[in-house]
Design a protein around this motif. Structure first.
Motif, PDB file in Angstrom:
ATOM      1  N   ASN A  11      48.102  31.404  32.907  1.00 48.05           N
ATOM      2  CA  ASN A  11      48.130  30.102  33.570  1.00 48.05           C
ATOM      3  C   ASN A  11      49.264  29.276  32.990  1.00 48.05           C
ATOM      4  O   ASN A  11      49.826  29.618  31.941  1.00 48.05           O
ATOM      5  CB  ASN A  11      46.797  29.385  33.381  1.00 48.05           C
ATOM      6  CG  ASN A  11      45.661  30.094  34.075  1.00 48.05           C
ATOM      7  OD1 ASN A  11      45.583  30.104  35.300  1.00 48.05           O
ATOM      8  ND2 ASN A  11      44.784  30.718  33.298  1.00 48.05           N
ATOM      9  N   GLY A  29      39.790  32.497  38.062  1.00 50.25           N
ATOM     10  CA  GLY A  29      39.061  31.521  37.258  1.00 50.25           C
ATOM     11  C   GLY A  29      39.591  30.109  37.220  1.00 50.25           C
ATOM     12  O   GLY A  29      39.076  29.204  37.877  1.00 50.25           O
ATOM     13  N   LEU A  30      40.628  29.879  36.447  1.00 51.48           N
ATOM     14  CA  LEU A  30      41.124  28.514  36.235  1.00 51.48           C
ATOM     15  C   LEU A  30      41.659  27.904  37.530  1.00 51.48           C
ATOM     16  O   LEU A  30      41.278  26.798  37.906  1.00 51.48           O
ATOM     17  CB  LEU A  30      42.195  28.507  35.147  1.00 51.48           C
ATOM     18  CG  LEU A  30      42.730  27.132  34.730  1.00 51.48           C
ATOM     19  CD1 LEU A  30      43.176  27.155  33.273  1.00 51.48           C
ATOM     20  CD2 LEU A  30      43.884  26.663  35.600  1.00 51.48           C
ATOM     21  N   ALA A  77      39.571  38.569  36.894  1.00 55.82           N
ATOM     22  CA  ALA A  77      40.039  37.607  35.894  1.00 55.82           C
ATOM     23  C   ALA A  77      41.012  36.593  36.475  1.00 55.82           C
ATOM     24  O   ALA A  77      41.176  35.498  35.920  1.00 55.82           O
ATOM     25  CB  ALA A  77      40.702  38.345  34.733  1.00 55.82           C
ATOM     26  N   HIS A 107      34.808  30.424  33.266  1.00 50.62           N
ATOM     27  CA  HIS A 107      35.673  29.283  33.573  1.00 50.62           C
ATOM     28  C   HIS A 107      36.045  28.614  32.253  1.00 50.62           C
ATOM     29  O   HIS A 107      35.472  28.908  31.201  1.00 50.62           O
ATOM     30  CB  HIS A 107      34.991  28.309  34.535  1.00 50.62           C
ATOM     31  CG  HIS A 107      33.842  27.558  33.948  1.00 50.62           C
ATOM     32  ND1 HIS A 107      34.018  26.473  33.104  1.00 50.62           N
ATOM     33  CD2 HIS A 107      32.502  27.722  34.072  1.00 50.62           C
ATOM     34  CE1 HIS A 107      32.839  26.007  32.737  1.00 50.62           C
ATOM     35  NE2 HIS A 107      31.903  26.742  33.303  1.00 50.62           N
ATOM     36  N   CYS A 108      36.997  27.711  32.283  1.00 52.91           N
ATOM     37  CA  CYS A 108      37.620  27.265  31.036  1.00 52.91           C
ATOM     38  C   CYS A 108      37.186  25.872  30.569  1.00 52.91           C
ATOM     39  O   CYS A 108      37.817  25.303  29.681  1.00 52.91           O
ATOM     40  CB  CYS A 108      39.142  27.322  31.153  1.00 52.91           C
ATOM     41  SG  CYS A 108      39.824  26.222  32.400  1.00 52.91           S
ATOM     42  N   ASP A 116      41.409  32.460  30.972  1.00 46.76           N
ATOM     43  CA  ASP A 116      40.716  33.280  31.968  1.00 46.76           C
ATOM     44  C   ASP A 116      40.200  34.534  31.286  1.00 46.76           C
ATOM     45  O   ASP A 116      40.803  35.009  30.305  1.00 46.76           O
ATOM     46  CB  ASP A 116      41.661  33.717  33.099  1.00 46.76           C
ATOM     47  CG  ASP A 116      41.929  32.635  34.125  1.00 46.76           C
ATOM     48  OD1 ASP A 116      40.999  31.887  34.461  1.00 46.76           O
ATOM     49  OD2 ASP A 116      43.077  32.559  34.607  1.00 46.76           O
ATOM     50  N   SER A 153      42.531  39.532  31.459  1.00 50.27           N
ATOM     51  CA  SER A 153      42.740  38.082  31.462  1.00 50.27           C
ATOM     52  C   SER A 153      43.881  37.773  32.422  1.00 50.27           C
ATOM     53  O   SER A 153      44.276  38.626  33.223  1.00 50.27           O
ATOM     54  CB  SER A 153      43.047  37.606  30.031  1.00 50.27           C
ATOM     55  OG  SER A 153      43.129  36.193  29.974  1.00 50.27           O
TER      56      SER A 153
END
Length: 443
Positions: A77, A202-203, A199, A142-143, A118, A74
């Motif tokens: 963020n 993503g965000l 990982a 994705h979140c 993530d 992960s």
């Protein structure tokens, strides 16, 4: 969990369908009974190492349209920072509100929250109605969590009234051995990357895509001048890469010579080290300093040969927003998200209205935008900006580093993966882009 990890490590992903899902797993959590632990402390003194805990949690029941994923890695963020210091509000208020929506969402309203937005991992199980994904698929997530029971979400899913950020406004996030996601959060893992590298984007990669590239954001075009705040950071590093690939001229704002060098490694040429230039956009806590806005604008024009930014890529918020509105060109766009230095923005509206500038709010990305952003990673057009990887037990320290801005790019966390560098399937593509992939890790 050991049997699951052994199957993944042996490359026997399809065997996962025949393994039992564990009744519990280890996750990084905040606890509701500690939500007031930092009361009356200044934001800068709140310490995620005290509030983030690794503990066993029960595996949630799998619902329709959902998937359980074995999480190999992960990432951190800024929303994990906010969660860990219980600002601007405790995220348990989000879980309580979500829990009232339906019997299925009631699972999320718990006295603990598994955090993280993530993941890279392998699908363990899918719920009723999921047909595209199956156990054994290697994925990233994705979140964006949406319900899509209201018409407003069916043109742009970010406008769904029940839109939430997974692992921040929901439970069962990615900083764990297992995560619960909606199937429409899943995307193919880029096969030339390790688990922790996959990982990391993503965000922030999806957020940067919508904010800068999408028609829902700034809709940048060839030839634009784009001012990018925090250009070597988690969000800005992806915006910088996209700006360069889109044929724009990025002006990268950083806070140290080391971060300036990172931008040069990405290919940027126009760089402002705001610390070296000693910019002070506020005279005191309540008073901005327009003279510094003008000095900043003059330096931008010196670098660009006289051009003001067509687009300002804004995310620091309160500290920089007055300057951002000022320096944008006549008819230009300030596109904003995050507000990591504060949510209460102040600016001189004369520079906005009289010069026909626009402020565009941008928040994460819809599934199509996230998929397009992930495709850029898959194709080796944009690269992960992972700089350091921690073990799951060190998540508090990793989050603290992001809180204190002592990191570069993205900070990764190994969850099930026993060591960095695993999960690479396409060495041919990796070898073509190894220097770019390792750009932040070699600092």
């Amino acid at each position: 969990m050991k049997q699951i990890l052994d199957a993944i490590m042996a490359g026997e992903n399809q065997a996962l369908a025949n393994l039992a899902v564990p009744e519990s797993y280890k996750g990084v959590v905040v606890r509701a009974d500690e939500a007031d632990m930092f009361a009356d402390q200044p934001t800068k003194d709140k310490d995620p190492r005290k509030s983030l805990h690794v503990q066993d949690v029960p595996t949630p029941e799998l619902g329709p349209g959902e998937a359980l994923v074995a999480v190999m890695a992960s990432a951190i963020n800024y929303n994990t920072v906010w969660t860990s210091i219980f600002e601007p509000v405790s995220t348990f208020s989000f879980l309580k509100r979500y829990g009232k929506l339906s019997p299925l969402t009631a699972r999320h309203d718990l006295p603990y929250q598994v955090v993280g937005s993530d993941l890279a991992g392998v699908v363990l199980r899918t719920g009723p109605g999921v047909h595209v994904w199956k156990p054994g698929d290697e994925v990233v997530a994705h979140c964006l969590s949406v319900e899509l029971e209201h018409p407003d979400g069916h043109n742009d899913t970010m406008l769904d009234p029940e839109q939430r950020i997974w692992g921040f406004e929901t439970n069962f996030g990615g900083l764990a051995e297992i995560a619960l996601v909606k199937a429409n959060q899943l995307m193919p893992k880029p096969d030339h990357l390790s688990w922790e590298e996959a990982a990391a984007p993503g965000l922030v990669n999806s957020t940067a895509y919508r904010q800068l590239i999408s028609t829902n954001g700034a809709n940048t075009k060839l030839g634009d001048v784009v001012l990018i705040w925090g250009a070597s950071g988690g969000l800005g590093s992806y915006a910088t890469q996209m700006a360069l690939q889109a044929g724009t001229t990025p002006v990268c704002v950083v806070s140290s010579p080391e971060k300036a060098e990172i931008c040069r490694r990405m290919g940027a040429e126009l760089i402002i080290d705001r610390s070296a230039e000693k910019y002070e956009f506020w005279s005191d806590e309540h008073t901005q300093n327009p003279k510094e806005w003008k000095r900043f604008g003059s330096q931008i024009r010196e670098l660009t040969g006289g051009d003001d930014p067509d687009i300002v890529f804004e995310h620091p918020g309160r500290e920089t927003f007055g300057a951002s509105v000022y320096v944008a060109r006549r008819g230009g766009t300030i596109v904003t998200c995050a507000s990591t230095s504060g949510y209460l923005h102040e600016f001189d509206n004369r520079y906005l209205w009289m010069n026909l500038k626009r402020i565009v709010g941008s928040h994460f990305a819809n599934y199509r935008e996230a998929w397009a952003a992930n495709r850029l990673i898959q194709r080796g057009i944009v690269h992960p900006t992972l700089s350091r990887t921690y073990e799951m037990r060190e998540t508090g320290q990793a989050t603290y580093d992001v809180h204190k801005n002592v990191h570069h790019g993205k900070v990764g966390v190994l969850t099930l993966a026993p060591e960095p560098g695993l999960g690479i399937r396409n060495n041919e593509l990796r070898s073509k882009h190894l220097q770019e992939i390792m750009r932040f890790q070699n600092i």
